[in-house]
Design a protein around this motif. Sequence first.
Motif, PDB file in Angstrom:
ATOM      1  N   GLY A 102     -79.427 -11.440  47.811  1.00 12.38           N
ATOM      2  CA  GLY A 102     -80.268 -12.378  48.541  1.00 12.38           C
ATOM      3  C   GLY A 102     -79.477 -13.457  49.257  1.00 12.38           C
ATOM      4  N   VAL A 103     -80.034 -14.665  49.268  1.00 15.22           N
ATOM      5  CA  VAL A 103     -79.423 -15.824  49.920  1.00 15.22           C
ATOM      6  C   VAL A 103     -79.241 -16.914  48.882  1.00 15.22           C
ATOM      7  N   VAL A 104     -78.075 -17.554  48.898  1.00 14.82           N
ATOM      8  CA  VAL A 104     -77.772 -18.628  47.960  1.00 14.82           C
ATOM      9  C   VAL A 104     -77.662 -19.942  48.717  1.00 14.82           C
ATOM     10  N   VAL A 105     -78.358 -20.947  48.219  1.00 13.33           N
ATOM     11  CA  VAL A 105     -78.258 -22.310  48.728  1.00 13.33           C
ATOM     12  C   VAL A 105     -77.608 -23.145  47.634  1.00 13.33           C
ATOM     13  N   LEU A 106     -76.338 -23.501  47.815  1.00 12.50           N
ATOM     14  CA  LEU A 106     -75.639 -24.339  46.834  1.00 12.50           C
ATOM     15  C   LEU A 106     -75.777 -25.788  47.283  1.00 12.50           C
ATOM     16  N   LYS A 107     -76.605 -26.530  46.550  1.00 14.42           N
ATOM     17  CA  LYS A 107     -76.940 -27.887  46.957  1.00 14.42           C
ATOM     18  C   LYS A 107     -75.795 -28.855  46.682  1.00 14.42           C
ATOM     19  N   GLY A 108     -75.837 -30.000  47.359  1.00  7.45           N
ATOM     20  CA  GLY A 108     -74.820 -31.023  47.195  1.00  7.45           C
ATOM     21  C   GLY A 108     -74.458 -31.627  48.534  1.00  7.45           C
ATOM     22  N   ALA A 109     -73.469 -32.503  48.542  1.00  4.21           N
ATOM     23  CA  ALA A 109     -73.000 -33.100  49.794  1.00  4.21           C
ATOM     24  C   ALA A 109     -72.320 -32.019  50.624  1.00  4.21           C
ATOM     25  N   GLY A 110     -72.974 -31.595  51.703  1.00  3.61           N
ATOM     26  CA  GLY A 110     -72.520 -30.436  52.450  1.00  3.61           C
ATOM     27  C   GLY A 110     -73.087 -29.182  51.831  1.00  3.61           C
ATOM     28  N   THR A 111     -74.437 -29.096  51.786  1.00  2.00           N
ATOM     29  CA  THR A 111     -75.103 -27.939  51.187  1.00  2.00           C
ATOM     30  C   THR A 111     -74.700 -26.657  51.903  1.00  2.00           C
ATOM     31  N   LEU A 112     -74.455 -25.606  51.121  1.00  2.00           N
ATOM     32  CA  LEU A 112     -74.004 -24.316  51.643  1.00  2.00           C
ATOM     33  C   LEU A 112     -75.122 -23.295  51.595  1.00  2.00           C
ATOM     34  N   MET A 113     -75.241 -22.502  52.651  1.00  2.00           N
ATOM     35  CA  MET A 113     -76.153 -21.364  52.693  1.00  2.00           C
ATOM     36  C   MET A 113     -75.307 -20.109  52.877  1.00  2.00           C
ATOM     37  N   VAL A 114     -75.436 -19.159  51.966  1.00  2.00           N
ATOM     38  CA  VAL A 114     -74.590 -17.962  51.978  1.00  2.00           C
ATOM     39  C   VAL A 114     -75.466 -16.723  51.839  1.00  2.00           C
ATOM     40  N   SER A 115     -75.292 -15.782  52.763  1.00  2.00           N
ATOM     41  CA  SER A 115     -75.919 -14.464  52.647  1.00  2.00           C
ATOM     42  C   SER A 115     -74.807 -13.431  52.494  1.00  2.00           C
ATOM     43  N   GLU A 116     -75.154 -12.172  52.594  1.00  2.00           N
ATOM     44  CA  GLU A 116     -74.151 -11.127  52.429  1.00  2.00           C
ATOM     45  C   GLU A 116     -73.039 -11.220  53.467  1.00  2.00           C
ATOM     46  N   ASN A 117     -73.358 -11.693  54.673  1.00  2.00           N
ATOM     47  CA  ASN A 117     -72.341 -11.723  55.734  1.00  2.00           C
ATOM     48  C   ASN A 117     -72.332 -13.003  56.555  1.00  2.00           C
ATOM     49  N   LYS A 118     -72.968 -14.075  56.052  1.00  2.00           N
ATOM     50  CA  LYS A 118     -72.993 -15.330  56.795  1.00  2.00           C
ATOM     51  C   LYS A 118     -72.772 -16.506  55.851  1.00  2.00           C
ATOM     52  N   VAL A 119     -72.133 -17.540  56.399  1.00  2.00           N
ATOM     53  CA  VAL A 119     -71.941 -18.797  55.664  1.00  2.00           C
ATOM     54  C   VAL A 119     -72.230 -19.945  56.614  1.00  2.00           C
TER      55      VAL A 119
END
Length: 502
Positions: A407-424
């Motif tokens: 799926g898609v991961v949203v790692l929260k924090g200062a500068g939140t990251l969104m990561v899918s299989e082929n995108k950041v």
Amino acid sequence: MTGHYRKQFSSSLSYSAYPADSVRRLEQRAVSELGLSLYQLMERAGYAAFQRARQYFPTTRRWLVLCGHGNNGGDGYVVARLARQSGIQVTLIAVEHSKALPYEAQQAQDAWVGAGGQIFGSTSDFPEDADLIIDGLLGIGLNAAPREPYASLILSANAHPAPILALDIPSGLNADTGQAAGAVIHAQHTQTFIVCKPGLLTGQARDYVGKLHCDALGLSDWLEKQNAPIARLDASLLNTWLHPRRPCSHKGDNGRLVLIGGDRGMAGAIRMAGEAALRSGAGLVRVLTHIEHVSPLLTARPEMMVQELTDESVNAALDWADVIVIGPGLGQSEWALDAVKALQRFDKPMLWDADALNLLAKSPNVNPLRVLTPHPGEAARLLNCSVADIELDRVKAATRIQQKLGGVVVLKGAGTLMVSENKVSIADVGNPGMGTGGMGDVLSGIIGGLLAQKLPLYDAACAGCVVHGAAADEIAKAFGERGLLATDLFVAIRRYVNPDWA
């Protein structure tokens, strides 16, 4: 205000971010394909930084320029020469080394000396009357704590009353991760070159970078044709995801969303998530929660449908819903575990947050139709590691979670990251005022509401994080960061999910 971070947008920022190794390859390709030299790029970088210094510190007349033994120092020599030629009094302190300077940095040093400039050693005293410091000590290649004499020079610069402009990156900060392994420059402004680096946008970056600027050094048109490994996102991009509705659209078109959570004493979490979903534009929102919360939630927000969470209500909701959000205020009791197990037959988009993630950590499974929104503590449980391990390299951590759970991961924090299989992507929005209870619940509701409106998983995650952070920035700008509540965002959320509204 040394070291204080206040989020400020800069129109000069790039929407691309490249790790350090990729930047070096990018520079080499630009030189080869455009017929440039690396020294020409260094001259452009020095000029860009000099112009930025004059823009923000126009009355300064006594500059201290700190140069390391690399190309970052070469940029510093160019700035020093341009400043001296404009009539500014320049003191230049350089780090000595047994090895020769890189070719381009040597050219820049020779040009500085040829223009009449002097070079003082790293043990020299800082001039007390310096009114601006240019940091050209360490660049994007650093991947460990600064050694001596760099560490002492960094600490002396931070202790000096003059403001600091950092060249490319504050010395001591890791360009890939944003980690500070040792002494790091506390800059008021950072002028980076060509593209942004992820370490300027996430990790501990916001404690050190100050206001960030990026100059493409004349490569903008060429850069647009390149495939950036990481995207930098801000509110100016919202209309790429969120478009005006069809005049004849109705609530069914805008999605049926079910939110599950709110165990005893946790009604606030599920209420905030539900209201955020409504404010983000979901057509119909149903909340399944503990029976004691049903009447209060209906009274507080009558636009929500609220029911007791039972086996029967869950099964009916799964047949009805387009999207499920589970986790806000859920707890980890048998009541919660039964709800999580019931979702095994749901084959549509979902978002898992809070205690749903903690339950997932105990019994992991892969699902390509799921958005996960962990904070660093939850991410550590998902990967069975420490929070320190997560923060050591946030991009790597989010990528590992995605590879493990799909799926898609949203790692929260200062500068939140969104990561899918082929995108950041990195959401370059938000402020320290968001460090209060309920902010994550509101984010879950926003993303869930956008999923209900049929945005793809990754787009909903990106747009939702930007809406969330931009709304918080608007409220903080109006009233300040301290005292910002999650529910303060609701009015601003509505504005940002309608980016074309005037």
